[in-house]
Motif scaffolding. Structure first.
Motif, PDB file in Angstrom:
ATOM      1  N   ARG A 240     -10.969  25.944  -7.830  1.00 48.02           N
ATOM      2  CA  ARG A 240     -11.116  26.207  -6.400  1.00 48.02           C
ATOM      3  C   ARG A 240     -11.050  24.915  -5.598  1.00 48.02           C
ATOM      4  O   ARG A 240     -10.425  24.858  -4.535  1.00 48.02           O
ATOM      5  CB  ARG A 240     -12.452  26.910  -6.131  1.00 48.02           C
ATOM      6  CG  ARG A 240     -12.738  27.195  -4.660  1.00 48.02           C
ATOM      7  CD  ARG A 240     -14.055  27.928  -4.499  1.00 48.02           C
ATOM      8  NE  ARG A 240     -15.177  27.115  -4.886  1.00 48.02           N
ATOM      9  CZ  ARG A 240     -15.848  26.287  -4.058  1.00 48.02           C
ATOM     10  NH1 ARG A 240     -15.455  26.174  -2.797  1.00 48.02           N
ATOM     11  NH2 ARG A 240     -16.888  25.591  -4.480  1.00 48.02           N
ATOM     12  N   LEU A 241     -11.671  23.863  -6.128  1.00 49.72           N
ATOM     13  CA  LEU A 241     -11.724  22.602  -5.405  1.00 49.72           C
ATOM     14  C   LEU A 241     -10.496  21.734  -5.652  1.00 49.72           C
ATOM     15  O   LEU A 241     -10.010  21.063  -4.741  1.00 49.72           O
ATOM     16  CB  LEU A 241     -12.994  21.842  -5.809  1.00 49.72           C
ATOM     17  CG  LEU A 241     -14.318  22.555  -5.558  1.00 49.72           C
ATOM     18  CD1 LEU A 241     -15.474  21.729  -6.101  1.00 49.72           C
ATOM     19  CD2 LEU A 241     -14.508  22.833  -4.074  1.00 49.72           C
ATOM     20  N   PRO A 243      -7.087  22.490  -7.338  1.00 47.73           N
ATOM     21  CA  PRO A 243      -6.147  23.383  -8.031  1.00 47.73           C
ATOM     22  C   PRO A 243      -5.067  22.650  -8.822  1.00 47.73           C
ATOM     23  O   PRO A 243      -4.673  23.115  -9.894  1.00 47.73           O
ATOM     24  CB  PRO A 243      -5.541  24.205  -6.882  1.00 47.73           C
ATOM     25  CG  PRO A 243      -5.813  23.426  -5.636  1.00 47.73           C
ATOM     26  CD  PRO A 243      -7.081  22.701  -5.880  1.00 47.73           C
ATOM     27  N   GLU A 244      -4.577  21.498  -8.343  1.00 43.52           N
ATOM     28  CA  GLU A 244      -3.528  20.782  -9.065  1.00 43.52           C
ATOM     29  C   GLU A 244      -4.052  20.199 -10.377  1.00 43.52           C
ATOM     30  O   GLU A 244      -3.400  20.279 -11.425  1.00 43.52           O
ATOM     31  CB  GLU A 244      -2.959  19.673  -8.178  1.00 43.52           C
ATOM     32  CG  GLU A 244      -2.157  20.197  -6.988  1.00 43.52           C
ATOM     33  CD  GLU A 244      -1.510  19.078  -6.198  1.00 43.52           C
ATOM     34  OE1 GLU A 244      -1.623  17.901  -6.630  1.00 43.52           O
ATOM     35  OE2 GLU A 244      -0.899  19.370  -5.159  1.00 43.52           O
ATOM     36  N   ARG A 245      -5.235  19.606 -10.319  1.00 42.60           N
ATOM     37  CA  ARG A 245      -5.845  19.091 -11.554  1.00 42.60           C
ATOM     38  C   ARG A 245      -6.095  20.226 -12.541  1.00 42.60           C
ATOM     39  O   ARG A 245      -5.854  20.089 -13.743  1.00 42.60           O
ATOM     40  CB  ARG A 245      -7.174  18.402 -11.247  1.00 42.60           C
ATOM     41  CG  ARG A 245      -7.083  17.127 -10.456  1.00 42.60           C
ATOM     42  CD  ARG A 245      -8.479  16.551 -10.321  1.00 42.60           C
ATOM     43  NE  ARG A 245      -8.595  15.570  -9.269  1.00 42.60           N
ATOM     44  CZ  ARG A 245      -9.749  15.082  -8.842  1.00 42.60           C
ATOM     45  NH1 ARG A 245     -10.890  15.513  -9.378  1.00 42.60           N
ATOM     46  NH2 ARG A 245      -9.790  14.188  -7.877  1.00 42.60           N
ATOM     47  N   ALA A 246      -6.613  21.334 -12.019  1.00 43.41           N
ATOM     48  CA  ALA A 246      -6.928  22.469 -12.883  1.00 43.41           C
ATOM     49  C   ALA A 246      -5.666  23.022 -13.530  1.00 43.41           C
ATOM     50  O   ALA A 246      -5.696  23.434 -14.703  1.00 43.41           O
ATOM     51  CB  ALA A 246      -7.642  23.553 -12.078  1.00 43.41           C
ATOM     52  N   LEU A 247      -4.572  23.038 -12.778  1.00 41.16           N
ATOM     53  CA  LEU A 247      -3.303  23.525 -13.330  1.00 41.16           C
ATOM     54  C   LEU A 247      -2.839  22.625 -14.477  1.00 41.16           C
ATOM     55  O   LEU A 247      -2.410  23.110 -15.532  1.00 41.16           O
ATOM     56  CB  LEU A 247      -2.249  23.584 -12.234  1.00 41.16           C
ATOM     57  CG  LEU A 247      -0.859  24.066 -12.653  1.00 41.16           C
ATOM     58  CD1 LEU A 247      -0.912  25.516 -13.114  1.00 41.16           C
ATOM     59  CD2 LEU A 247       0.135  23.911 -11.499  1.00 41.16           C
ATOM     60  N   HIS A 248      -2.914  21.311 -14.277  1.00 46.08           N
ATOM     61  CA  HIS A 248      -2.503  20.374 -15.327  1.00 46.08           C
ATOM     62  C   HIS A 248      -3.390  20.535 -16.564  1.00 46.08           C
ATOM     63  O   HIS A 248      -2.893  20.531 -17.704  1.00 46.08           O
ATOM     64  CB  HIS A 248      -2.596  18.938 -14.797  1.00 46.08           C
ATOM     65  CG  HIS A 248      -2.125  17.906 -15.775  1.00 46.08           C
ATOM     66  ND1 HIS A 248      -2.981  17.294 -16.670  1.00 46.08           N
ATOM     67  CD2 HIS A 248      -0.893  17.382 -16.009  1.00 46.08           C
ATOM     68  CE1 HIS A 248      -2.306  16.442 -17.418  1.00 46.08           C
ATOM     69  NE2 HIS A 248      -1.030  16.465 -17.036  1.00 46.08           N
ATOM     70  N   ARG A 249      -4.683  20.681 -16.343  1.00 40.98           N
ATOM     71  CA  ARG A 249      -5.601  20.834 -17.468  1.00 40.98           C
ATOM     72  C   ARG A 249      -5.372  22.169 -18.179  1.00 40.98           C
ATOM     73  O   ARG A 249      -5.410  22.245 -19.409  1.00 40.98           O
ATOM     74  CB  ARG A 249      -7.049  20.744 -16.963  1.00 40.98           C
ATOM     75  CG  ARG A 249      -8.110  20.920 -18.039  1.00 40.98           C
ATOM     76  CD  ARG A 249      -8.034  19.869 -19.107  1.00 40.98           C
ATOM     77  NE  ARG A 249      -9.024  20.102 -20.154  1.00 40.98           N
ATOM     78  CZ  ARG A 249      -8.991  19.564 -21.357  1.00 40.98           C
ATOM     79  NH1 ARG A 249      -8.006  18.728 -21.673  1.00 40.98           N
ATOM     80  NH2 ARG A 249      -9.912  19.830 -22.242  1.00 40.98           N
TER      81      ARG A 249
END
Length: 782
Positions: A240-241, A243-249
C-alpha cells in the motif's frame, strides 16, 4: 619497511627450513585461534543453555504456546465486521491456508525446511562469518523457519555486544525443541499465525484480510508472494505504501518458486507480468464496517465478560482471548447503509457549506467561547495558569490540522477557534434497520466517521418532532375518535394548557383535514386537537407500550414531538404498526464463544408477542402512514427516489431544522434515519438550511433503492402489506382534505358538536389534573 618485507619473502622462498618453521608457527597460531573461538562459542552456548542470559522456555511451555488472539465481531452470516485486539492476530488452521502460501514461504525463507531438524548448518556458516565475525547486521539468510518462529514467540533480549550471538544461540536451542514437539506442518501453521506483517497486523489470516480482503485459503500465488515478500521488511515492502518495491519483492519470491520447481517458467513469466491488485480492508478499532456498532458491542461484551468471570472464576479477556462475537447485523445492508449516507451527505454538506459561508461567527461568539472552554487545548492552557491574552492568542493563531470531509481527510491551516466554528457546521447522520418479525438489528450507522466523531447518534436522544405523531393518532383511534371527522385547520389557544397555541410549519391555516390527511401533511394544529381530545397520559401510555422507553413530558406539546428519544427506540416502536399491534424489542448481540467454541453468552431474549394496541388500530395507522409516502411529506420517495412497492413512514423536523427524521418501513424491514447538527444551540443561532424532506428522506430513499438492486438483500425491500379489511377501509374512506365543509355536514353526519368536544376535553383535563394528597386518600377509601 619495504626492503624488510622484500627480504622476508626472499628468505621464505630461498630457505626451506625457515619456511617450514614459519608455516608450523602460523598453523599453531591459527589452530589456537580457532580452538579459542570454538571454546568461546561453546562456553557461550552453555551459558545460554543454562539460563545465564535469561531463562529459556521449558518443553512444557513450548508445548502450550499461546499468543494474544484478536476477538472477532461477526455479521449474521459469519462475515467479519471487525476485531478487538492489542495486536491484530487471528488464528488459521492448516487447511485454512492456501498451499500457495506454504510454497512461497518455504521457497523464500527456508528451502531445506523438510530436510533439517530446526537448524540449517549450511546456512549457519554464512551467518557465523558475516554476522558474528564481520558484524554485518544485514547478513541474514541463516535462520530457519523454526528459528524465526522462536523469535516470533519469544522476544529477543538486549545483551550489548553479545546480543547477536546470544539471541542466535537461544533461537537455535528453541528451534530444536520446537522440532521435537511439533510436526513440520504444525510449525508452519504456528509461524504463519505469529509472524508480523506491519501495521500492527500479525498472522497470515489478519494480513490476507487487511491487504486482499479474503481468507488465507483463497490467496492466489501472486497474492501469497506479495505477503511472504513483506516478511523481509514489513514496512519497506508494504504494497500500500510502496507498491513499486513490493512488486519487485513479489517477483523475487516468484523467482524462488521457479528455482525450487513449484511453478514452470512460463507460469513465472505470467505471474511477474501481473500488477499488484489490493483490496485494502483496514479493519481497525475506528475503521471498517459498522465502527459505531462495534464500539457499542465492545462495551456490552465487556460487561457480559465481567459478570461471567465473577460467576465462574474465569479470566476471559476481550482483547487477547480470541473470542467470537455473533451479531444480528446483515453485512450487505450495513455496507449499503454506509454508502447511502456517504453519497447523500456529500451532496447535502455542500448545501450546508454554501449556507454557512455567508454567516458571521460573531453571531455565535458566546456559544463558541463556551465550546472553546471544553476543549483539551483550553484545559491544558488553563492548568498551566496561562493568561487570558495567551489563551486568546493560542486560539486565534492559525495552526496546521486535519479536518474531516466526505472526500477524505483534508489538511488545513486555521485557528483553533475557527476550527470549532467549522466543526459545528457539519451535518451528522445516523441510520438503523430492524427486522419487524424478530427485532434483529440489520444495519447500524451511528455517525459520519468514528475517527473524527465518536458521539453515537443511534442511541443518543434528540427531539422526535413529527415522527412522534403516529402515537397520538393511534391513541385517538383507540378511543373511538372517528378518523373521517373533519377538523378545522386553525390556530387555537388552549386555555387549560397555559394558553398553549401551536402553529404550523408553513403558517398555513386553511381548510379541513381528516385524520389521514392531517398525518400525511403533518399538520400541527390537528395533532394538537387530537391530544387535547385524548389527553396526554393516554398518548404516553400508547408510546410506552409501543417501545418508547425515554421519559416523555406530560405536556400537550408532546403531540408535536418534544420528547427526547433515541433513533433505536423510535424505529423499533414503529414495528407495532406492521405487526398488527405487537411490539418488538431490538436485539443485536446473539452469542459469544471462546476460541474453542465454548458458549459464554447466548441471547435467549424472547419477544413479547402480545398486542398493545388493537390490530384494527395498527392497520389503520399503518394505512395512514402509507399516505405519507404516497402523497404526503415523504412523497419524494416516489417521485424523486423512484421507489415502488409497499412503503409507509413518517417524517419529522424539529425547531430550526436542528433534527430531521424519517422512520419508514417496507413489509420486511423498518429503517429510521436521523440527521442534524451536533449542537442544537448552534441551529438556534443559524437555522439549518435542510429539513427532513431534503435530508433524512433522501438518505432513506437512497438506501432503499440500493437495497432493491442488491440480489442478496432485495427481499427486505419487497413484499405486500396485510390488506386493509373492508370494514376498516370504509372507516378511512373519506377525502383527506376539504376546503369547506358541506352545509350541516358536522351535525348531520358526525354528530359531536363543539359543546360535546369541550365537555370531552374538560373530562380529560380533570383526569390528568394533579390531585391533592387528601383527595387521593379519600378516593382510595370510597
Amino acid at each position: 619497511m619495504i626492503n624488510k618485507i622484500k627480504l622476508f619473502f626472499r628468505t621464505l622462498k630461498e630457505n626451506p627450513q625457515y619456511r617450514k618453521s614459519f608455516l608450523r608457527k602460523t598453523a599453531i597460531i591459527f589452530s589456537s585461534a580457532i580452538t579459542l573461538v570454538l571454546l568461546l562459542v561453546f562456553l557461550l552456548f552453555i551459558s545460554v543453555r543454562v539460563g545465564l542470559f535469561g531463562k529459556l522456555p521449558t518443553h512444557r511451555e513450548l508445548a502450550s504456546v499461546e499468543n494474544y488472539l484478536s476477538s472477532e465481531v461477526l455479521a449474521e452470516d459469519g462475515r467479519l465486521l471487525g476485531k478487538y485486539f492489542i495486536l491484530d492476530r487471528s488464528h488459521a488452521n492448516l487447511d485454512q491456508i492456501s498451499e500457495n502460501v506454504y510454497h512461497c514461504l518455504i521457497a523464500t525463507e527456508d528451502a531445506r525446511f523438510y530436510n533439517h531438524s530446526g537448524i540449517d548448518y549450511r546456512s549457519l556458516g554464512r551467518v557465523f562469518f558475516k554476522s558474528l565475525l564481520l558484524q554485518h547486521r544485514s547478513a541474514g539468510g541463516g535462520s530457519t523457519i523454526s528459528q524465526q518462529l522462536a523469535k516470533n514467540l519469544f522476544a529477543r533480549s538486549n545483551n550489548g555486544l553479545l546480543s547477536m550471538p546470544v539471541n542466535k544461540i537461544r533461537e537455535m536451542i528453541l528451534a530444536r525443541r520446537l522440532e521435537k514437539i511439533y510436526s513440520k506442518n504444525e510449525i508452519l501453521v504456528l509461524y504463519l499465525n505469529t509472524v508480523p506483517f506491519g501495521e500492527n497486523v500479525f498472522g497470515i489470516s489478519a494480513a490476507s484480510l487487511r491487504f486482499f480482503n479474503k481468507n488465507p485459503r483463497d490467496l492466489k500465488k501472486e497474492e501469497a508472494a506479495v505477503l511472504i515478500g513483506m516478511l523481509k521488511a514489513t514496512s519497506a515492502f508494504n504494497p500500500r505504501l510502496y507498491p513499486e518495491r513490493a512488486l519487485h519483492r513479489r517477483n523475487t519470491v516468484i523467482g524462488q518458486l521457479l528455482r525450487y520447481d513449484y511453478i514452470e517458467s512460463n507460469q513465472a513469466d505470467s505471474l511477474r507480468a501481473l500488477p499488484i491488485t489490493l483490496d485494502y480492508n483496514p479493519i481497525t478499532h475506528n475503521q471498517g464496517p459498522a465502527p459505531y456498532f462495534r464500539e457499542n458491542v465492545r462495551h456490552e461484551v465487556a460487561q457480559i465478560l465481567n459478570r461471567y468471570n465473577e460467576q465462574n472464576l474465569t479470566d476471559y479477556n476481550l482483547y487477547t482471548d480470541g473470542l467470537r462475537i455473533y451479531t444480528t447485523l446483515n453485512y450487505d445492508l450495513q455496507l449499503l447503509a454506509e454508502a447511502a449516507i456517504k453519497s447523500q451527505l456529500t451532496r447535502q454538506q455542500k448545501v450546508m457549506d454554501a449556507f454557512y459561508r455567508n454567516q458571521s461567527p460573531q453571531r455565535a461568539a458566546s456559544l463558541l467561547n463556551s465550546l472553546m472552554r471544553n476543549t483539551d487545548r483550553y484545559k491544558s492552557l488553563h492548568k498551566k495558569k496561562a493568561e487570558k491574552a495567551e489563551i486568546e492568542a493560542a486560539f486565534s493563531s492559525p495552526v496546521a490540522m486535519e479536518l474531516f470531509s466526505w472526500e477524505g481527510p483534508t489538511p488545513a491551516k486555521m485557528s483553533p477557534l475557527d476550527s470549532i466554528f467549522r466543526m459545528q457546521q457539519f451535518l451528522h447522520s445516523a441510520l438503523v434497520s430492524i427486522d419487524p418479525g424478530n427485532g434483529h438489528v440489520k444495519a447500524w450507522v451511528g455517525g459520519n466517521d468514528f475517527r473524527y466523531f465518536q458521539h453515537e447518534h443511534v442511541l443518543a436522544k434528540r427531539q422526535a418532532g413529527s415522527t412522534f405523531k403516529p402515537f397520538v393518532y393511534a391513541t385517538a383511534l383507540q378511543q373511538g375518535i372517528d378518523p373521517c371527522e373533519y377538523i378545522k385547520n386553525e390556530q387555537t389557544v388552549y386555555e387549560n394548557y397555559d394558553n398553549w397555541s401551536p402553529t404550523n410549519n408553513r403558517d398555513d391555516y386553511e381548510g379541513y383535514y381528516s385524520m389521514t390527511g392531517a398525518l400525511a401533511q403533518s399538520i400541527n394544529t390537528i395533532s394538537a386537537h387530537y391530544i387535547s381530545m385524548t389527553g396526554v397520559l393516554p398518548v404516553i401510555t400508547t408510546a410506552r407500550d409501543c417501545g418508547i422507553r425515554s421519559e416523555m413530558p406530560r405536556v400537550p406539546s408532546l403531540a408535536l414531538g418534544t420528547a427526547n428519544v433515541s433513533l433505536m427506540e423510535l424505529t423499533a416502536s414503529y414495528a407495532v404498526f406492521l405487526n398488527e399491534g405487537i411490539p418488538v424489542e431490538p436485539i443485536w448481540l446473539m452469542r459469544i464463544e471462546d476460541k474453542n467454541g465454548k458458549v459464554l453468552f447466548d441471547n435467549k431474549k424472547q419477544q413479547p408477542y402480545e398486542t398493545v394496541i388493537s390490530p384494527d388500530v395498527a392497520l389503520m395507522t399503518r394505512h395512514m402512514l402509507q399516505t405519507v409516502v404516497d402523497g404526503g411529506t415523504a412523497g419524494s420517495l416516489r417521485y424523486n427516489s423512484g421507489l415502488q412497492g409497499a412503503l409507509a413512514g413518517k417524517t419529522g423536523t424539529t425547531q430550526n431544522n436542528a433534527d430531521t427524521w424519517f422512520v419508514g418501513f417496507s413489509p420486511n424491514l423498518i429503517t429510521g434515519v436521523w440527521t442534524g447538527v451536533e449542537n442544537p444551540a448552534f441551529a438556534a443561532i443559524y437555522k439549518a438550511p435542510l429539513g427532513s424532506g431534503g435530508s433524512a428522506v433522501p438518505i432513506w430513499g437512497d438506501y432503499h433503492r440500493r437495497m432493491q438492486h442488491h440480489p442478496d438483500v432485495r427481499r427486505y425491500a419487497r413484499g405486500s402489506f396485510t390488506a386493509l379489511p373492508d370494514s376498516l377501509a370504509v372507516k378511512l374512506g373519506c377525502a383527506m382534505y376539504l376546503e369547506e365543509l358541506p352545509v350541516n355536514w358536522w351535525e348531520s353526519i358526525f354528530g359531536p358538536s363543539d359543546t360535546d368536544q369541550r365537555e370531552r376535553r374538560r373530562e380529560r383535563d380533570e383526569e390528568e389534573r394533579p390531585r391533592s394528597r387528601l383527595r387521593r386518600w379519600l378516593e382510595d377509601i370510597f
